[in-house]
Design a protein around this motif. Structure first.
Motif, mmCIF file in Angstrom:
data_model
loop_
_atom_site.group_PDB
_atom_site.id
_atom_site.type_symbol
_atom_site.label_atom_id
_atom_site.label_comp_id
_atom_site.label_asym_id
_atom_site.label_seq_id
_atom_site.Cartn_x
_atom_site.Cartn_y
_atom_site.Cartn_z
ATOM 1 N N ASP A 167 0.816 -1.010 -0.072
ATOM 2 C CA ASP A 167 -0.045 0.061 -0.108
ATOM 3 C C ASP A 167 0.908 1.291 0.307
ATOM 4 O O ASP A 167 1.671 1.161 0.856
ATOM 5 C CB ASP A 167 -1.132 -0.283 1.151
ATOM 6 C CG ASP A 167 -1.861 1.609 1.039
ATOM 7 O OD1 ASP A 167 -2.860 0.955 0.790
ATOM 8 O OD2 ASP A 167 -1.625 2.339 1.488
ATOM 9 N N VAL A 168 0.550 1.867 -0.960
ATOM 10 C CA VAL A 168 1.384 3.323 -0.774
ATOM 11 C C VAL A 168 1.556 4.533 0.154
ATOM 12 O O VAL A 168 2.779 4.797 0.251
ATOM 13 C CB VAL A 168 0.885 4.464 -1.789
ATOM 14 C CG1 VAL A 168 -0.628 5.239 -1.401
ATOM 15 C CG2 VAL A 168 2.263 5.667 -2.196
ATOM 16 N N HIS A 169 0.311 3.887 1.475
ATOM 17 C CA HIS A 169 1.268 4.490 2.755
ATOM 18 C C HIS A 169 1.654 3.309 3.709
ATOM 19 O O HIS A 169 1.262 2.519 2.962
ATOM 20 C CB HIS A 169 -0.553 5.230 3.641
ATOM 21 C CG HIS A 169 -1.096 5.313 2.489
ATOM 22 N ND1 HIS A 169 -2.339 5.558 1.934
ATOM 23 C CD2 HIS A 169 -1.458 7.253 2.543
ATOM 24 C CE1 HIS A 169 -2.613 5.929 1.445
ATOM 25 N NE2 HIS A 169 -1.795 7.524 1.708
ATOM 26 N N ASP A 250 -2.999 1.817 -4.205
ATOM 27 C CA ASP A 250 -3.041 3.750 -4.328
ATOM 28 C C ASP A 250 -1.938 4.145 -4.536
ATOM 29 O O ASP A 250 -1.622 5.133 -4.341
ATOM 30 C CB ASP A 250 -3.807 3.689 -2.450
ATOM 31 C CG ASP A 250 -2.841 3.153 -1.764
ATOM 32 O OD1 ASP A 250 -2.007 2.119 -2.302
ATOM 33 O OD2 ASP A 250 -3.872 3.617 -0.501
ATOM 34 N N TYR A 294 -7.907 4.209 -4.462
ATOM 35 C CA TYR A 294 -9.169 4.980 -4.580
ATOM 36 C C TYR A 294 -9.497 5.362 -5.707
ATOM 37 O O TYR A 294 -10.486 5.882 -5.880
ATOM 38 C CB TYR A 294 -8.921 6.032 -3.443
ATOM 39 C CG TYR A 294 -8.678 5.495 -2.117
ATOM 40 C CD1 TYR A 294 -9.529 5.195 -1.377
ATOM 41 C CD2 TYR A 294 -7.167 5.163 -1.093
ATOM 42 C CE1 TYR A 294 -9.011 4.435 0.260
ATOM 43 C CE2 TYR A 294 -7.164 5.274 -0.420
ATOM 44 C CZ TYR A 294 -8.077 4.202 0.268
ATOM 45 O OH TYR A 294 -8.003 4.529 1.472
#
Ligand SMILES: [Zn+2]
Length: 312
Positions: A167-169, A250, A294
């Motif tokens: 995940d990009v976070h 994402d 998203y």
């Protein structure tokens, strides 16, 4: 070619975050429609059970859950965090969604350990990797992947587990939960600086945490190179018995919440590389969990590439 079992539930579609919230039910609809679209006999869909408190308590104390569920409103939305991050919201039917999202992982673990499937995907919302032991944040309430890891260890006596988070976070919750636990490796590649702000290389736990922060604008080729050198190399050395994935989509170039430039087919490449390690060390066993992502078009494409990678 491996069969894939997908766990999901309609309760995960009814959680409402209000208008203009990026974490919306259309995300999961887009993914489930895409899976139907593949129409492959090697993909089977199963209903996620409700998670039981005993299993959730392997990660989150009951006092935290009691307080969380006591905040659920009879109508409208309630934020669990103070401003300015009041975007982690509870609605009247949040409890069912939260327990199904976590239950998907528990169902997947049981299915895998019965020997029925080696590749499983939990198509769920709300996501989990930001949820800390006693703190909901970043649209997450219960850390689904962390509960699955602890459940594997306590119920099935599995030793070493690797959690790979693309995940990009940064998965601040997963890192916090396993920060002092050398039996669980947590490796994350994520844009930095970006929410939640954690995930520096210097955060190493007890030698079990590997963070690869990347800059805004990182290209596909740079991302895949860093993923190989800083994430996969360490996972291979750890020789995990099972691999869990926090699969956020994402880092895709279309995503509205971040500015990393992956193409849809890059999610095939990085998934296939994880599969190669699982085949070598982990008896091929992988459970993947939907986290963020998203942009609806990107999600519908990325999930096809992710499942294609998982099937190999
Ligand atoms: Zn994310």
């Amino acid at each position: 070619m491996e069969n894939i079992t997908v766990y999901s539930h309609n309760d995960c579609l009814i959680k409402d975050n209000g208008e203009n919230h990026p974490e919306r039910k259309e995300r999961l609809e887009s993914i489930l429609n895409s899976i139907k679209d593949i129409n492959s006999p090697s993909i089977s869909l199963k209903e996620a059970p409700l998670a039981d408190f005993e299993s959730i308590n392997l990660v989150h104390p009951q006092s935290y859950l009691d307080e969380l569920f006591s905040m659920i409103p009879s109508h409208g939305l309630v934020g669990v965090e103070k401003e300015p991050y009041a975007d982690t919201l509870l609605c009247s039917n949040s409890k069912e969604a939260i327990l199904r999202a976590c239950g998907a992982g528990i169902g997947a673990v049981n299915e895998m350990m019965k020997g029925n499937s080696k590749r499983l995907f939990c198509a769920v919302r709300p996501p989990g990797h930001h949820a800390e032991t006693i703190r909901a944040n970043g649209f997450c309430f219960i850390n689904n992947v962390a509960v699955a890891a602890r459940y594997l260890q306590s119920r099935y006596d599995v030793g070493r587990i690797a959690i790979i988070d693309f995940d990009v976070h940064h998965g601040n919750g997963t890192q916090e939960i396993f920060y002092n636990d050398e039996s669980v490796l947590y490796a994350s590649i994520h844009q930095h600086p970006l929410f939640p702000g954690t995930g520096l290389e210097s955060e190493t736990g007890v030698g079990n945490i590997f963070n690869a922060p990347i800059e805004s604008g990182t290209s596909s080729s740079d991302f895949l190179k860093i993923f190989k050198e800083r994430i996969l190399k360490n996972v291979s050395q750890f020789q995990p018995e099972v691999i869990l994935i926090s699969a956020g989509f994402d880092a895709h170039k279309r995503d509205p919440l971040a500015t990393v430039n992956l193409d849809s087919n890059d999610f095939y490449t990085l998934t296939k590389e994880i599969v190669d390690i699982a085949n070598h060390y982990s008896n091929g066993r992988i459970i993947s969990f939907l986290e963020g992502g998203y942009d609806l078009l990107a999600l519908s494409e990325c999930i096809k590439f992710h499942l294609k990678g998982l099937s190999e």
